[in-house]
Design an enzyme around this catalytic site. Structure first.
Site, PDB file in Angstrom:
ATOM      1  N   GLY A   1     -57.138-100.360 -47.930  1.00  0.00           N
ATOM      2  CA  GLY A   1     -58.513 -99.877 -48.022  1.00  0.00           C
ATOM      3  C   GLY A   1     -59.388-100.841 -47.255  1.00  0.00           C
ATOM      4  N   HIS A   2     -59.833-100.439 -46.085  1.00  0.00           N
ATOM      5  CA  HIS A   2     -60.616-101.335 -45.238  1.00  0.00           C
ATOM      6  C   HIS A   2     -62.077-100.897 -45.249  1.00  0.00           C
ATOM      7  CE1 HIS A   2     -56.848-102.632 -42.775  1.00  0.00           C
ATOM      8  NE2 HIS A   2     -56.850-103.056 -44.003  1.00  0.00           N
TER       9      HIS A   2
END
Ligand code: IMP
Length: 474
Positions: free
Chosen positions: A55-56
């Site tokens: 999850g960036h």
């Protein structure tokens, strides 16, 4: 003439170190330096492992990144490299677990949010992650006695299929007209397992008790659009990347997760299933190590989601544990609250060694201001003190330096869980530090960094003091 930028970024801890912000800054900088005097340089951000378990998150300005008055918008990518936020080209290497549906969805979002128009290049060797991987992952995790705490994105089952060979669907298969036949063969090879896991009996309520053929048809229909959308992305990526390298274009390699989650070198079995250390970037992308700078991203305090030891854990009731809420430490993929620990330099020193780091970016130094930081510089393990990280972390006790550290950056808001709420107030304060450089940082933070670098044997080259692009002191 501006220099060609060739950089690799990996997580030095257990993921969630703030890689996206630093990679986005690097890509935006590269985009600004896109002329070498004679010709236009392109920028590509490439993922080399993992899938949409990552999850960036980045915070970008709503209208244009140079407009310092516009609102902050949060963008979270899971499947696609964060290069989309800087309108860079993006690439997916052969070791990536490619979920085509997530990739198409996120590309669409990037087009809507920042008119994304870069090239999308996918190695024809990359494997494709499908519905049954995710559901096998969830089924196994639910039936496991000793939980791994996976993100249920299908990563474990995907990498098993990859290694098993007769069950891997490559991206070349996916976009070819033989995909239906290939998928049928793979489902046949996995049929017993899929039936045992009840995969055919409840397809997200889209028809319970599907037969084998109905499930196959359903999967094919689900992927019809994505296959068309991604058709022109298939390529022999290793050649494209080497052409980029020789032609002077910028290449930025983006890691996902972090060192302690590596399938071999991490806290096994509480790890992800990919090889995520920087050396694997070169092996899997076909690029030469000697051409690149390798950077590790280190959050000033380590965090962990899912099961797995965190030797310096700040237990409930410890004032330092409040950092989780103040700094919004919740997983971008699963929403789970992350556990927070005191700085652990033993772990970082090992990450420097395993990743062969050339430099470190230290993130979230603003989130711990005015807190008292203890620093772990050794472990007590089996009755003696050691500076090595053993396989079984559940039995180690941290040994802290006798002194503690504390610094103060500003008198403004300290609850930074939602950066957009405090953006206007803190932007000028942060900008002043960025302008002033390293020597303008509080003396105690500078001292912390000097001791840290000396201990871990690697230089801190950037200190992040805010969530937005550019808020890094160098
Ligand atoms: P998996 O990668 O979904 O199989 O999960 C295995 C372990 O890695 C679990 O403890 C997850 O919480 C952790 N994990 C996977 N991806 C990330 C990430 O991007 N950040 C932090 N932890 C992660």
């Amino acid at each position: 003439m501006d220099k060609q930028i060739l950089e690799v970024y990996v997580g030095a801890q257990g993921g969630d170190e703030g890689k996206a912000k630093i990679v986005d800054e690097a890509a935006a900088y590269a985009q600004q330096h896109s002329h070498d005097g004679r010709k236009h340089r392109r920028t590509m951000v490439v993922r080399f492992q993992g899938g949409d378990n990552a999850g960036h998150s980045v915070y970008v300005r709503a209208s244009h990144s140079d407009d310092k008055t516009s609102e902050l918008v949060k963008f979270v990518s899971h499947a696609v490299p964060i290069g989309v936020a800087s309108n860079s080209d993006i690439g997916f290497g052969p070791s990536v677990a490619l979920n085509p549906l997530s990739a198409v969805h996120e590309l669409q979002e990037a087009r809507e949010k920042f008119a994304y128009s870069g090239m999308v290049l996918i190695s024809e060797r990359a494997g494709v992650l499908l519905d049954y991987h995710k559901r096998l992952d969830a089924w196994r995790e639910n039936s496991r006695e000793q939980k791994i705490g996976t993100t249920k994105s299908g990563i474990g089952p995907f990498y098993e299929d990859n290694a098993r060979r007769d069950t891997r669907i490559s991206f070349a298969d996916y976009v070819s007209e033989n995909f239906p036949d290939r998928l049928r063969d793979v489902l046949r090879a996995k049929q017993l397992e899929l039936e045992a896991a009840g995969i055919f009996s409840d397809c997200y309520g889209k028809g319970s008790n599907m037969t084998f053929s109905q499930y196959l048809e359903w999967l094919l229909a689900e992927h019809q659009e994505a296959r068309k959308e991604l058709y022109f992305s298939a390529c022999a990526l290793e050649y494209v990347l080497n052409d980029y390298l020789r032609s002077g274009h910028h290449l930025i390699v983006e890691g996902a997760q972090g060192t302690v989650l590596d399938v071999d070198m991490g806290t096994y079995p509480q790890v992800t299933s990919s090889h995520l250390l920087a050396p694997h970037a070169f092996a899997s992308l076909g690029l030469p190590r000697k051409a690149f700078q390798v950077y590790g991203i280190e959050k000033i305090y380590p965090t962990r989601v899912g099961a797995g030891a965190l030797p310096t854990l700040a237990a409930e009731g410890d004032p330092f544990a409040a950092v989780a809420d103040d700094a919004g430490e919740f997983g971008a993929t699963t929403g789970r609250r992350r556990r927070v620990g005191y700085p652990d330099w033993v772990m970082i020193k090992r990450a420097v060694m395993l990743n062969d780091l050339d430099g470190i970016f230290l993130t979230r130094t603003d989130c711990v201001q005015d807190k008292e930081l203890k620093v772990c510089t050794a472990y007590r393990y089996r009755g003696r003190e050691t500076s090595e990280v053993p396989l079984d972390l559940s039995k180690v006790e941290p040994v802290y330096l006798p002194e503690t550290f504390s610094w103060h950056l500003w008198g403004g808001p300290k609850n930074l869980a939602d950066p957009s709420q405090v953006d206007a107030q803190l932007r000028p304060l942060r900008e002043a530090y960025v302008q002033g450089g390293f020597s303008s940082l509080p003396g105690e933070l500078q001292r912390y960094i000097l001791l840290h670098d000396n201990f871990v044997r690697c230089e801190t080259v950037g200190v992040s003091i805010g969530p937005t692009r550019g808020e890094t002191v160098r």
